[in-house]
Design a protein around this motif. Structure first.
Motif, short mmCIF file in Angstrom:
data_model
loop_
_atom_site.label_atom_id
_atom_site.label_comp_id
_atom_site.label_asym_id
_atom_site.label_seq_id
_atom_site.Cartn_x
_atom_site.Cartn_y
_atom_site.Cartn_z
N SER A 75 32.13 53.05 -15.12
CA SER A 75 30.95 53.26 -14.27
C SER A 75 29.71 53.54 -15.10
O SER A 75 28.64 52.99 -14.85
CB SER A 75 31.19 54.41 -13.30
N CYS A 81 28.75 50.35 -17.08
CA CYS A 81 28.26 49.29 -16.21
C CYS A 81 26.88 49.63 -15.67
O CYS A 81 26.01 48.78 -15.55
CB CYS A 81 29.25 49.03 -15.08
N LYS A 82 26.70 50.89 -15.35
CA LYS A 82 25.37 51.35 -14.91
C LYS A 82 24.36 51.04 -16.03
O LYS A 82 23.23 50.65 -15.76
CB LYS A 82 25.45 52.85 -14.62
N TRP A 129 25.17 44.54 -13.89
CA TRP A 129 26.29 43.67 -13.49
C TRP A 129 26.56 42.59 -14.52
O TRP A 129 27.69 42.11 -14.65
CB TRP A 129 26.03 43.04 -12.12
N SER A 171 26.85 58.12 -11.90
CA SER A 171 27.13 56.70 -12.09
C SER A 171 28.21 56.23 -11.12
O SER A 171 28.12 55.13 -10.58
CB SER A 171 27.62 56.43 -13.52
N GLN A 172 29.23 57.08 -10.91
CA GLN A 172 30.30 56.67 -10.00
C GLN A 172 29.79 56.56 -8.56
O GLN A 172 30.15 55.63 -7.84
CB GLN A 172 31.46 57.66 -10.07
N MET A 198 27.65 53.53 -8.28
CA MET A 198 28.54 52.38 -8.28
C MET A 198 29.17 52.18 -6.90
O MET A 198 29.34 51.06 -6.43
CB MET A 198 29.62 52.62 -9.33
N ILE A 205 22.43 49.17 -9.29
CA ILE A 205 23.39 50.27 -9.34
C ILE A 205 22.57 51.56 -9.33
O ILE A 205 22.29 52.14 -10.37
CB ILE A 205 24.29 50.16 -10.58
#
Lengths: 408, 117
Positions: free
Chosen positions: A20, A23-24, A28, A110-111, A114, A173
């Motif tokens: 997370s 990716c943040k 993407w 972040s989670q 996400m 995100i």
């Protein structure tokens, strides 16, 4: 916990956090890179800790710092391209810092961000659940395939396609703006509830996996409750509802993973701690002036944790179903409402109402009519159960209906 | 399937004393059982009961408070439903518990597209 279990355990709890955050950071475009770096981090851990290195004093911190280094070297390689090669081609220059932040707060943020990104209406709900399991819960492709009773290829394709849509749609995100939280929460809660149902009502016989899906759904919902801006009444209601349902998890599946009907459950297996936890979140849900469907379903679920067969219980359940159906129709709610009506008002009234439902393709519909006619008109009861038997698809359902027929 | 409005009217003149809390609860149950039955057939579209407060607006900017002494029938609530024809709409409306009260009435109207249909 011994050393053998440590890495799988850490994988389950830390993989999703690393993915997370990365990716943040990457967006993407870099989701595959984020997943690769997280996986490689655990590979490095397995090799280093296993080969004489031993387990470091703080394994989690060790993992974070390895993940950070891997992310930095990935970025440096890209940076090298961007600063040395690209400028030579285009004539521009830029310098970059890499503040990869694996602090507890940023991991949680972040989670959550996400979660909002994945539960985006532009991708199908099946894909939302799949992506949630992969990215937010750290499930392997094989586990997801088992949960959906399908092959790894199907899941890989489904997730790939979903990520493509999120990329192309440039779905950010981020936390939705405060004014949109309520609206954006709605699909997030739907996905969490579907994830829970996937475990609770799944056709899969794998009891361990099913329980895991339920617990993951509850964990995601707990994160929303613990976060100030998302701690809304309907979120508490959903968590309460899941606690009440989960309290019967051990009682409603036998050793082979077959369903044990509510009336036949060993109530000593009901989990009192989860019931009281459900009560706690239901009280927290009782604020504001909006009654969500989760409130109503949690109310029904609370009454179902009560052993009594009193008129008061069924009257309350009936009224919750009356209102639930006005918010959202579903055949199963219509059938349950009619059963509650027979208990709260009378079987005669329920039969009249049941025959108006016209759910003639649904075996539960005929099973309900059979149940209602049981003490009133034996022949009609038999005919209805026989029709239910013809329509039932699963072995479990057929057995349950046959048992009813045998008793008549 | 067409949509129909079910408009519930109470006769305020005939009504004696206001209902007790227990009676109110009983009325509420009957009302919810009726609407729940329509919703269970997937024929409920929307609608609600109405509170006692209200305003009446008349030409020349005349605004008065409700409940309304000069109005005999008072609108208690409305719901919209789905039905295949008028007959079905009327038969669903007949279950409205408000009809247990003398002088009350229920009006069924078909909804049309736009304001001139």
């Amino acid at each position: 916990m011994d050393d053998q279990q440590l890495i799988p355990h850490l994988f389950r709890t830390e993989y999703r956090k690393i993915v997370s955050v990365l990716c943040k950071y990457f967006g993407w475009e870099g989701i595959e890179t984020a997943e690769d770096i997280a996986s490689e981090t655990f590979l490095t851990a397995a090799q280093t800790w296993g080969l004489g290195g031993g387990i470091p004093p703080n394994p989690t911190a060790w993992l974070y710092s390895v993940a950070k280094n891997k992310a930095k070297s990935h970025l440096q390689r890209n940076h090298l391209y961007k600063t040395k090669i690209e400028p030579a081609l285009t004539g521009t220059k830029n310098t970059v810092e890499y503040p990869i932040d694996l602090s507890p707060q940023n991991i949680i943020d972040s989670q959550l961000q996400m979660m909002f990104a994945i539960c985006h209406p532009s991708i199908s709900t099946e894909a939302q659940i799949g992506l949630s399991l992969r990215i937010l819960c750290g499930f392997g492709i094989e586990e997801i395939a088992n949960a959906f009773l399908t092959g790894k290829d199907t899941i890989n394709k489904r997730l790939f396609r979903a990520k493509e849509i999120l990329r192309q749609g440039k779905i950010s995100i981020e936390f939705p703006p405060a004014a949109e939280i309520e609206q954006r929460l709605s699909p997030v809660l739907t996905t969490i509830y579907l994830l829970f149902n996937e475990g609770y009502y799944s056709v899969s016989q794998n009891k361990v996996l099913r329980k895991e899906l339920c617990l993951e759904a509850m964990r995601l919902c707990t994160m929303l409750v613990e976060n100030e801006t998302t701690n809304m009444p309907q979120v508490n209601a959903l968590l309460s509802l899941m606690c009440f349902h989960a309290s019967r998890f051990e009682a409603r599946l036998d050793r082979d993973g077959s369903i044990v009907l509510y009336q036949q459950q060993d109530t000593s297996l009901w989990n009192a701690e989860l019931i009281s936890k459900g009560g706690y979140f239901l009280r927290r849900a009782a604020t504001g002036d909006k009654l969500s469907k989760y409130h109503l379903e949690a109310g029904i679920a609370w009454w179902n944790t009560q052993h009594t067969d009193s008129k008061e219980k069924w009257e309350n359940i009936l009224q919750y179903y009356n209102r639930l159906l006005q918010i959202e129709y579903s055949p199963i709610a219509a059938l349950n409402r009619t059963y509650a009506l027979s208990k709260a008002n009378s079987k005669e009234e329920a039969i009249i109402e049941a025959e108006k439902l016209e759910l003639t393709g649904n075996h539960f519909y005929f099973a309900l009519l059979g149940e209602l006619y049981k003490d009133i008109h034996r022949q009609k009861a038999i005919e209805n159960f026989q029709q239910a038997l013809r329509l039932a698809r699963t072995q479990t359902d057929k057995q349950a209906i046959q048992k009813q027929l045998d008793r008549l | 399937m067409d949509e129909y409005l079910i408009l519930m009217r109470l006769d305020l003149v005939i009504r004696e004393t206001p209902p007790s809390p227990e009676q109110m609860q009983q009325y509420m149950k009957q009302y919810q059982d009726w609407v729940g039955g329509i919703a269970a057939q997937n024929k409920f579209v929307g609608g609600t009961a109405l509170s006692l407060e209200g305003k009446v607006i008349k030409p020349k900017d005349v605004v008065t408070d409700g409940p309304f002494a000069e109005i005999k029938e008072w609108i208690a609530g409305f719901i919209t439903i789905r039905a295949k024809d008028f007959d079905e709409a009327v038969s669903l409306a007949k279950g409205c518990p408000i009809l247990n009260g003398e002088g009350n009435s229920v009006e069924v109207r078909r909804l049309t597209d736009g304001h001139h249909g």
